[in-house]
Design an enzyme around this catalytic site. Structure first.
Site, PDB file in Angstrom:
ATOM      1  N   ARG A  15      39.461  30.168   4.778  1.00  7.50           N
ATOM      2  CA  ARG A  15      40.486  30.214   6.198  1.00  7.50           C
ATOM      3  C   ARG A  15      42.165  30.108   6.182  1.00  7.50           C
ATOM      4  O   ARG A  15      42.543  28.772   6.271  1.00  7.50           O
ATOM      5  CB  ARG A  15      39.896  29.510   7.065  1.00  7.50           C
ATOM      6  CG  ARG A  15      38.185  30.053   7.324  1.00  7.50           C
ATOM      7  CD  ARG A  15      37.715  30.637   7.925  1.00  7.50           C
ATOM      8  NE  ARG A  15      36.790  31.273   7.559  1.00  7.50           N
ATOM      9  CZ  ARG A  15      35.456  31.080   7.877  1.00  7.50           C
ATOM     10  NH1 ARG A  15      35.500  30.076   9.952  1.00  7.50           N
ATOM     11  NH2 ARG A  15      33.773  31.187   7.819  1.00  7.50           N
TER      12      ARG A  15
ATOM     13  N   GLU B  45      43.924  29.294   8.245  1.00  9.10           N
ATOM     14  CA  GLU B  45      44.405  29.013   9.720  1.00  9.10           C
ATOM     15  C   GLU B  45      45.345  27.744   9.846  1.00  9.10           C
ATOM     16  O   GLU B  45      44.965  27.411   8.745  1.00  9.10           O
ATOM     17  CB  GLU B  45      43.279  28.808  10.033  1.00  9.10           C
ATOM     18  CG  GLU B  45      42.432  29.984  10.640  1.00  9.10           C
ATOM     19  CD  GLU B  45      41.067  29.474  11.069  1.00  9.10           C
ATOM     20  OE1 GLU B  45      40.604  28.724  10.979  1.00  9.10           O
ATOM     21  OE2 GLU B  45      40.739  30.538  11.625  1.00  9.10           O
TER      22      GLU B  45
ATOM     23  N   ARG C  70      39.177  18.082  11.631  1.00  2.00           N
ATOM     24  CA  ARG C  70      37.677  18.446  11.170  1.00  2.00           C
ATOM     25  C   ARG C  70      38.011  20.572  10.241  1.00  2.00           C
ATOM     26  O   ARG C  70      37.130  21.052  10.660  1.00  2.00           O
ATOM     27  CB  ARG C  70      36.926  19.026  12.783  1.00  2.00           C
ATOM     28  CG  ARG C  70      37.198  20.243  13.719  1.00  2.00           C
ATOM     29  CD  ARG C  70      36.648  19.795  14.911  1.00  2.00           C
ATOM     30  NE  ARG C  70      37.210  20.647  15.860  1.00  2.00           N
ATOM     31  CZ  ARG C  70      36.169  22.018  16.257  1.00  2.00           C
ATOM     32  NH1 ARG C  70      35.198  22.080  15.905  1.00  2.00           N
ATOM     33  NH2 ARG C  70      36.646  23.113  16.734  1.00  2.00           N
ATOM     34  N   HIS C  71      39.233  20.696  10.445  1.00  3.82           N
ATOM     35  CA  HIS C  71      39.181  22.156   9.655  1.00  3.82           C
ATOM     36  C   HIS C  71      39.662  22.019   8.028  1.00  3.82           C
ATOM     37  O   HIS C  71      40.573  20.607   7.690  1.00  3.82           O
ATOM     38  CB  HIS C  71      40.407  23.046  10.271  1.00  3.82           C
ATOM     39  CG  HIS C  71      40.120  23.675  11.945  1.00  3.82           C
ATOM     40  ND1 HIS C  71      40.300  23.212  12.553  1.00  3.82           N
ATOM     41  CD2 HIS C  71      39.515  24.098  11.766  1.00  3.82           C
ATOM     42  CE1 HIS C  71      39.788  23.787  13.314  1.00  3.82           C
ATOM     43  NE2 HIS C  71      38.833  24.690  13.491  1.00  3.82           N
TER      44      HIS C  71
ATOM     45  N   GLU D  52      30.656  21.733  16.981  1.00  2.00           N
ATOM     46  CA  GLU D  52      29.697  22.920  16.136  1.00  2.00           C
ATOM     47  C   GLU D  52      29.981  23.417  14.646  1.00  2.00           C
ATOM     48  O   GLU D  52      30.331  22.815  13.976  1.00  2.00           O
ATOM     49  CB  GLU D  52      30.168  24.089  16.785  1.00  2.00           C
ATOM     50  CG  GLU D  52      30.117  25.644  15.764  1.00  2.00           C
ATOM     51  CD  GLU D  52      30.497  25.785  15.100  1.00  2.00           C
ATOM     52  OE1 GLU D  52      32.075  25.706  15.189  1.00  2.00           O
ATOM     53  OE2 GLU D  52      30.082  26.422  13.616  1.00  2.00           O
TER      54      GLU D  52
ATOM     55  N   SER E  15      27.167  28.699  13.003  1.00  2.00           N
ATOM     56  CA  SER E  15      27.260  29.315  14.376  1.00  2.00           C
ATOM     57  C   SER E  15      26.663  30.628  13.501  1.00  2.00           C
ATOM     58  O   SER E  15      26.554  30.893  12.329  1.00  2.00           O
ATOM     59  CB  SER E  15      28.587  30.246  13.916  1.00  2.00           C
ATOM     60  OG  SER E  15      28.978  30.204  15.623  1.00  2.00           O
TER      61      SER E  15
ATOM     62  N   ARG F   7      31.314  19.945   7.097  1.00  2.00           N
ATOM     63  CA  ARG F   7      31.169  19.110   8.596  1.00  2.00           C
ATOM     64  C   ARG F   7      29.948  18.276   9.223  1.00  2.00           C
ATOM     65  O   ARG F   7      29.643  17.215   9.485  1.00  2.00           O
ATOM     66  CB  ARG F   7      31.276  20.274   9.782  1.00  2.00           C
ATOM     67  CG  ARG F   7      32.041  21.230  10.207  1.00  2.00           C
ATOM     68  CD  ARG F   7      32.522  21.765  10.598  1.00  2.00           C
ATOM     69  NE  ARG F   7      33.972  22.100  11.205  1.00  2.00           N
ATOM     70  CZ  ARG F   7      34.230  22.715  12.248  1.00  2.00           C
ATOM     71  NH1 ARG F   7      33.473  23.564  13.550  1.00  2.00           N
ATOM     72  NH2 ARG F   7      35.578  23.708  12.474  1.00  2.00           N
TER      73      ARG F   7
END
Lengths: 432, 432
Positions: free
Chosen positions: A201, A203, A209-210, A355, A358, A406
């Site tokens: 990712r 991002e 948490r990323h 979370e 998903s 996670r």
């Protein structure tokens, strides 16, 4: 005579070496006593009952009387921090002149040494365990493991942040999930598939948490009658993981707990089943608790945590599911709820208010899929291979994706996902 | 009355639907008879003994008397080729007007449909099995599974072809193997680690045995006394895989064999042990067979195959090991042979005359490592994190890496590695 503190993985034991006629010389004992802390040695000796319990070792009732000792590898220069400091409780107060807390960045810059801490050995044993429990649950439920390519010809999935790769004279893109290939495996009659592999990712967010690269535990399965078959299988799989960790890895959990104090992770394992809220019920709980309904079109990270606290107080569980998300919040391939097309057959799973999974039922009809793609601004032509996969007929299906790090972070309450990754990657870290 | 041929994964069964008062109407039977080939249906019915053996189905002694039939997904347009052609023997002669061989490229361009062939279901069941057998052997030998990052800060491993990634404002590189992180895990006292994950090779070669992305089965372990501990563990692991496939997956192997005719894969499983040749002995065998010694500084692909044939004729095995490669042929981190520094403590494993595993003892001393790096033109500063990992002391260790698709291709004799990859990637193929 010299005492040695020997360590192997998550265990330590006391050893002693004494001058013994014809076997251990005075020089030998002196040399052994002079070895640097963290030297790697091979010893031969006799295991004896220790005269009293040895508090400094995890194996406290025996000691090793060493007859031979070989130095396999020494230590060059100074250690970046002490082994004791590396494993100290994160909540113990610092004592000036005695110890300073080792910062996460310092640890990660010296990750190889940091990983020697018993806490870390326990964390990665548990990471291994989660993968094993995941596979073993799915294998016994008729799944097969697949390996899908991480190099993709197009930047897929609604233009979210994707890494670009120089690919000979053109470009490739790193897969943000195995979403498309695992659906194509269903269209190829594989029925039930899973994959454990890296997902990427791009991002630019440095949160607790990323990560830019993490391990995805993904699965996809054909549906016979209702998408709750998938939701319930995912639930059964996660509970099998929680149960397996608790029952088979109590020592490792306790080891981590000495550094990262945490209330034991709680889930409902009885006949009442896992708590499942609809998105609407989750919003109502937040509104009751004082959050303005006007900002709850989506539930942001802060409100997720708040919801976690509300649920914990009301239902005494750290684990729950939110079902039936508004369609607008989900990717183009999500199946709308046939009874209310503003909603969708999708769900998120939560641990300690964050979370971890998903998933959803996916659209399996190529025309409807193309229509939903256009509605979300994705050109179906740009993903022709994917859409065409459904033209030969594809059963109704659904699935989900879990972030391994996670689950590990939240089960153990490590507070930062970097601690759950062997060599973590974020926008600022590509080394070691 | 209408007959239906139902298929699920690697099995097929005959079904029939007949007009039954109050249950199955004439229209229903007519509609069922009109369904397109490859439609996806859900049926309810009664299992009955079939009056005679049904040759066209894999389950030949029963049939299903259908009472309900639901169409889950139909077929849009024309199938790219027929399901029968997809599974036809590769050695059967083509018959004009009856069938044409489906070319590999046509198959890969329509991979989702191609994967429906029972041969492919069996191939990927076996791929799953190899991963399972690998893990289960290593788990019971004290290994833990790790996940190392595929995004690397530097192009490592002696400048071999590596993919460059745009990483925010800088660059990253895709890992060509988990070599460095798995060694760092050993320096962190993990003792025995393995990983299953994608590895990337930016080599512009379109051969039958190269992919730009494949699945690596990698392991690394500390050595107590001799690097043969590693070589022998790798050998034990591979034999456990061969044995597991043969004993537990005979049906799948037979299914593949109907399309890809092959002599059964042979290995030595008795007390005489696996055939292990030194590099020198392997060269001598080739020279005896007529190859000029002057071109045998290295053994090229063609001579590897020739050696495979010589060994098969002489020792009746498709599986053997070459040990003690010349140091000059191996990467900088390879440990020289202490008795002859022109040789090294390294080995390759072969199946049907092709290399499937490469491994060695590694250098664990940081000074010696830096020296060997410089000798091979690698600047130790460019891999500082890796070299520094050894400064805190690292035990002697070794390991190896296997290409999952190669083992699968060679065990089954699929003749092209693309057939052993779900969605293969090569310099010309990034889709689907």
């Amino acid at each position: 005579m010299v005492f040695l503190h020997l360590r192997q993985r998550t265990n330590s034991v006391q050893a002693l070496m004494q001058i013994t006629e014809g076997q251990v010389s005075k020089q030998m004992v002196k040399w052994a006593g002079s070895l640097a802390v963290e030297s790697i040695v091979l010893v031969e000796g006799t295991v004896k009952q220790s005269p009293e319990l040895i508090k400094s070792a995890t194996i406290d009732d025996i000691e090793i009387h060493v007859s031979e000792l070989w130095l396999l590898a020494g230590v060059e220069g100074r250690l970046p921090f002490s082994f004791e400091d590396a494993g100290r409780s994160e909540t113990a107060p610092e004592v000036e002149g005695q110890f300073n807390r080792v910062l996460l960045d310092t640890r990660l810059n010296n990750r190889v040494f940091d990983l020697r801490a018993m806490t870390n050995h326990a964390i990665f044993k548990l990471q291994h365990a989660i993968g094993d429990l995941f596979r073993s649950y799915l294998n016994s439920n008729g799944f097969i493991e697949i390996h899908s390519p991480k190099l993709q010809g197009a930047a897929t999935e609604s233009g979210a942040s994707v890494f670009k790769v120089d690919y000979f004279k053109g470009n490739a893109y790193l897969a943000q999930s195995p979403q498309l290939p695992k659906q194509m495996a269903i269209a190829a009659d594989f029925e039930r598939v899973y994959e454990i592999g890296p997902v990427f990712r791009a991002e630019d967010s440095n949160t607790h948490r990323h990560l830019t690269e993490f391990v995805g535990l993904d699965l996809e399965m054909a549906i016979e009658e209702h998408y709750h078959e998938v939701r319930d299988l995912l639930d059964g799989m996660l509970k099998a993981i929680f149960r397996g960790l608790k029952e088979q890895y109590a020592n490792e959990i306790a080891t981590v707990g000495r550094q990262f104090e945490a209330e034991e992770f709680k889930w409902r394992d009885g006949p009442e089943g896992t708590l499942i809220l609809t998105f609407k019920e989750a919003v109502d709980l937040l509104v009751e608790d004082g959050v303005g309904r006007d900002i709850l079109d989506d539930i942001n990270t802060e409100n997720e945590k708040r919801l976690g606290r509300i649920v914990k107080a009301k239902y005494d569980t750290d684990y729950f599911i939110i079902d039936k998300f508004p369609l607008a919040l989900r990717p183009f391939y999500t199946m709308p709820d046939p009874e209310d097309p503003s909603l969708s057959n999708s769900y998120d799973f939560f641990m300690r208010g964050e979370e971890i999974l998903s998933g959803a039922q996916r659209i399996h009809d190529p025309e409807f899929l193309s229509q939903q793609m256009r509605a979300k601004g994705v050109d179906p032509e740009s993903m022709k291979g994917y859409v065409d996969g459904f033209r030969i007929g594809c059963p109704p299906h659904g699935g989900g994706g879990i972030g391994l790090e996670r689950v590990l972070m939240l089960f153990l309450k490590l507070n930062n996902i970097r601690r759950a990754s062997l060599f973590p990657r974020d926008p600022k870290r590509l080394e070691p």
